[in-house]
Design a protein around this motif. Structure first.
Motif, PDB file in Angstrom:
ATOM      1  N   MET A 120       0.785  -0.759  -0.329  1.00  0.00           N
ATOM      2  CA  MET A 120      -0.008   0.255   0.210  1.00  0.00           C
ATOM      3  C   MET A 120       1.204   1.423  -0.100  1.00  0.00           C
ATOM      4  SD  MET A 120      -3.403  -0.104   1.741  1.00  0.00           S
ATOM      5  CE  MET A 120      -4.426  -1.172   1.021  1.00  0.00           C
ATOM      6  N   HIS A 121       0.305   2.122  -0.689  1.00  0.00           N
ATOM      7  CA  HIS A 121       1.132   3.396  -1.076  1.00  0.00           C
ATOM      8  C   HIS A 121       0.182   4.548  -0.333  1.00  0.00           C
ATOM      9  CE1 HIS A 121       4.826   1.422  -3.070  1.00  0.00           C
ATOM     10  NE2 HIS A 121       3.530   0.856  -3.447  1.00  0.00           N
ATOM     11  N   VAL A 122       0.652   5.598   0.260  1.00  0.00           N
ATOM     12  CA  VAL A 122      -0.025   7.002   0.298  1.00  0.00           C
ATOM     13  C   VAL A 122      -0.087   7.400  -0.502  1.00  0.00           C
ATOM     14  CG1 VAL A 122       0.095   9.086   1.998  1.00  0.00           C
ATOM     15  CG2 VAL A 122       0.067   6.825   2.680  1.00  0.00           C
ATOM     16  N   ILE A 123      -1.512   7.609  -0.816  1.00  0.00           N
ATOM     17  CA  ILE A 123      -1.797   8.841  -2.276  1.00  0.00           C
ATOM     18  C   ILE A 123      -2.480   9.926  -1.845  1.00  0.00           C
ATOM     19  CG2 ILE A 123      -2.363   6.596  -3.539  1.00  0.00           C
ATOM     20  CD1 ILE A 123      -5.096   7.058  -3.384  1.00  0.00           C
ATOM     21  N   ASP A 124      -3.147   9.849  -0.817  1.00  0.00           N
ATOM     22  CA  ASP A 124      -3.737  11.574  -0.011  1.00  0.00           C
ATOM     23  C   ASP A 124      -3.218  11.719   1.174  1.00  0.00           C
ATOM     24  OD1 ASP A 124      -4.317  13.707  -0.977  1.00  0.00           O
ATOM     25  OD2 ASP A 124      -5.793  13.798  -1.347  1.00  0.00           O
ATOM     26  N   ALA A 125      -3.486  12.682   2.144  1.00  0.00           N
ATOM     27  CA  ALA A 125      -3.344  12.971   2.864  1.00  0.00           C
ATOM     28  C   ALA A 125      -4.132  14.180   2.817  1.00  0.00           C
ATOM     29  CB  ALA A 125      -2.087  12.876   3.616  1.00  0.00           C
ATOM     30  N   HIS A 126      -5.015  14.755   4.635  1.00  0.00           N
ATOM     31  CA  HIS A 126      -5.378  15.753   4.845  1.00  0.00           C
ATOM     32  C   HIS A 126      -5.331  16.031   6.877  1.00  0.00           C
ATOM     33  CE1 HIS A 126      -7.932  19.331   5.086  1.00  0.00           C
ATOM     34  NE2 HIS A 126      -9.219  18.408   6.096  1.00  0.00           N
ATOM     35  N   LYS A 127      -5.027  17.168   7.279  1.00  0.00           N
ATOM     36  CA  LYS A 127      -5.057  17.286   8.047  1.00  0.00           C
ATOM     37  C   LYS A 127      -5.698  17.517   8.778  1.00  0.00           C
ATOM     38  CE  LYS A 127       0.432  18.425   7.863  1.00  0.00           C
ATOM     39  NZ  LYS A 127       1.546  19.415   7.652  1.00  0.00           N
ATOM     40  N   LEU A 128      -6.487  16.940  10.156  1.00  0.00           N
ATOM     41  CA  LEU A 128      -7.240  18.004  10.766  1.00  0.00           C
ATOM     42  C   LEU A 128      -7.281  19.098  12.276  1.00  0.00           C
ATOM     43  CD1 LEU A 128      -9.696  14.762  11.541  1.00  0.00           C
ATOM     44  CD2 LEU A 128      -9.351  16.199  10.023  1.00  0.00           C
ATOM     45  N   LYS A 129      -7.128  19.911  11.979  1.00  0.00           N
ATOM     46  CA  LYS A 129      -7.224  21.239  13.331  1.00  0.00           C
ATOM     47  C   LYS A 129      -8.554  21.401  13.484  1.00  0.00           C
ATOM     48  CE  LYS A 129      -2.699  22.557  10.615  1.00  0.00           C
ATOM     49  NZ  LYS A 129      -2.084  22.764  10.012  1.00  0.00           N
ATOM     50  N   LEU A 130      -9.116  22.381  14.396  1.00  0.00           N
ATOM     51  CA  LEU A 130     -10.584  23.023  14.290  1.00  0.00           C
ATOM     52  C   LEU A 130     -10.344  23.882  14.046  1.00  0.00           C
ATOM     53  CD1 LEU A 130     -10.962  22.253  18.508  1.00  0.00           C
ATOM     54  CD2 LEU A 130     -11.483  20.937  17.201  1.00  0.00           C
ATOM     55  N   HIS A 132     -11.038  -1.173  -6.841  1.00  0.00           N
ATOM     56  CA  HIS A 132     -10.616  -1.080  -8.279  1.00  0.00           C
ATOM     57  C   HIS A 132     -11.479  -0.477  -9.563  1.00  0.00           C
ATOM     58  CE1 HIS A 132      -8.011  -2.900 -11.867  1.00  0.00           C
ATOM     59  NE2 HIS A 132      -8.879  -3.214 -12.097  1.00  0.00           N
ATOM     60  N   LYS A 133     -11.006   0.299  -9.911  1.00  0.00           N
ATOM     61  CA  LYS A 133     -12.098   0.636 -10.808  1.00  0.00           C
ATOM     62  C   LYS A 133     -13.175   1.393 -10.694  1.00  0.00           C
ATOM     63  CE  LYS A 133     -10.280  -1.940 -14.668  1.00  0.00           C
ATOM     64  NZ  LYS A 133     -10.674  -2.529 -16.475  1.00  0.00           N
ATOM     65  N   LYS A 134     -12.719   2.225  -9.160  1.00  0.00           N
ATOM     66  CA  LYS A 134     -14.029   2.837  -8.708  1.00  0.00           C
ATOM     67  C   LYS A 134     -13.293   4.614  -8.618  1.00  0.00           C
ATOM     68  CE  LYS A 134     -16.626  -1.475  -7.773  1.00  0.00           C
ATOM     69  NZ  LYS A 134     -16.779  -2.086  -6.351  1.00  0.00           N
ATOM     70  N   CYS A 135     -14.439   5.252  -7.898  1.00  0.00           N
ATOM     71  CA  CYS A 135     -13.842   5.992  -7.318  1.00  0.00           C
ATOM     72  C   CYS A 135     -13.617   6.201  -6.096  1.00  0.00           C
ATOM     73  CB  CYS A 135     -14.309   7.683  -7.681  1.00  0.00           C
ATOM     74  SG  CYS A 135     -14.111   7.226  -9.623  1.00  0.00           S
ATOM     75  N   ASP A 184      -3.435   0.041  -2.820  1.00  0.00           N
ATOM     76  CA  ASP A 184      -2.288  -0.909  -3.538  1.00  0.00           C
ATOM     77  C   ASP A 184      -2.846  -1.703  -5.046  1.00  0.00           C
ATOM     78  OD1 ASP A 184      -4.455  -3.146  -3.242  1.00  0.00           O
ATOM     79  OD2 ASP A 184      -3.669  -3.798  -1.257  1.00  0.00           O
ATOM     80  N   GLY A 185      -3.629  -1.001  -5.873  1.00  0.00           N
ATOM     81  CA  GLY A 185      -4.040  -1.596  -6.958  1.00  0.00           C
ATOM     82  C   GLY A 185      -4.835  -2.148  -7.445  1.00  0.00           C
ATOM     83  N   ALA A 186      -6.180  -2.055  -5.553  1.00  0.00           N
ATOM     84  CA  ALA A 186      -6.909  -2.987  -5.940  1.00  0.00           C
ATOM     85  C   ALA A 186      -8.467  -2.186  -5.107  1.00  0.00           C
ATOM     86  CB  ALA A 186      -6.978  -4.438  -6.003  1.00  0.00           C
ATOM     87  N   LYS A 187      -7.304  -2.491  -3.637  1.00  0.00           N
ATOM     88  CA  LYS A 187      -7.885  -1.955  -2.307  1.00  0.00           C
ATOM     89  C   LYS A 187      -7.761  -0.483  -2.108  1.00  0.00           C
ATOM     90  CE  LYS A 187      -8.885  -6.177  -0.913  1.00  0.00           C
ATOM     91  NZ  LYS A 187     -10.261  -6.619   0.332  1.00  0.00           N
ATOM     92  N   GLU A 223     -13.065  10.524  -5.600  1.00  0.00           N
ATOM     93  CA  GLU A 223     -12.059  10.866  -6.586  1.00  0.00           C
ATOM     94  C   GLU A 223     -10.913   9.469  -6.089  1.00  0.00           C
ATOM     95  OE1 GLU A 223     -10.276  14.168  -3.870  1.00  0.00           O
ATOM     96  OE2 GLU A 223      -9.627  13.269  -2.301  1.00  0.00           O
ATOM     97  N   HIS A 224      -9.656  10.126  -6.780  1.00  0.00           N
ATOM     98  CA  HIS A 224      -8.892   8.802  -6.622  1.00  0.00           C
ATOM     99  C   HIS A 224      -9.602   7.861  -7.491  1.00  0.00           C
ATOM    100  CE1 HIS A 224      -5.875  11.003  -4.528  1.00  0.00           C
ATOM    101  NE2 HIS A 224      -6.626  11.482  -4.145  1.00  0.00           N
ATOM    102  N   CYS A 225      -9.978   7.853  -9.017  1.00  0.00           N
ATOM    103  CA  CYS A 225     -10.307   6.848  -9.371  1.00  0.00           C
ATOM    104  C   CYS A 225      -9.596   5.374  -9.655  1.00  0.00           C
ATOM    105  CB  CYS A 225     -11.326   7.387 -10.353  1.00  0.00           C
ATOM    106  SG  CYS A 225     -12.651   9.168  -9.949  1.00  0.00           S
ATOM    107  N   GLY A 226      -9.412   3.920  -9.118  1.00  0.00           N
ATOM    108  CA  GLY A 226      -8.533   3.266  -9.558  1.00  0.00           C
ATOM    109  C   GLY A 226      -9.005   2.392 -10.716  1.00  0.00           C
TER     110      GLY A 226
END
Length: 112
Positions: A1-11, A79-82, A26-29, A109-112
């Motif tokens: 598995m590889h990190v493809i996005d991230a978001h920081k949570l602040k108040l 796989h093949k879904k957003c 990971d190419g499927a999940k 988003e991030h449609c695989g």
């Protein structure tokens, strides 16, 4: 598995980063986890959740559980879904009141 996005949570989008939501693939999940920032790991007054879904599914969500360092990981066949993904923080103040902040990607988003 590889990190493809991230978001920081602040108040209110300001101040310290209490946690970060990571989206992995990971190419499927896809996998999502909300990880408390180092100095807040294990703190029970700070609670986090994580969530993920694909179109046409109810999705998955999870809270943090002992030892209260992260919520998730949640895995979904993408796989093949957003995906729509996100998470939240909730902070219990000294007076017992809860303050929270949630975030999600807002769109699929991030449609695989």
């Amino acid at each position: 598995m590889h990190v493809i996005d991230a978001h920081k949570l602040k108040l209110a989008g300001r101040g310290p980063t209490y946690a970060t939501i990571y989206l992995l693939y990971d190419g499927a999940k896809n996998c999502v986890v909300t990880w408390k920032s180092g100095r807040y790991a294990g703190e029970k007054w700070l609670r986090v959740t994580t969530q993920i879904k694909t179109r046409g599914t109810p999705g998955l969500s999870a809270p943090d559980l002992p030892p209260y360092r992260y919520a998730g990981p949640l895995r979904i066949n993408a796989h093949k879904k957003c995906v729509k993904w996100g998470g939240s923080i909730a902070i219990r103040g000294g007076n017992g009141q809860m303050t929270s902040q949630s975030w999600d990607s807002g769109k699929y988003e991030h449609c695989g």
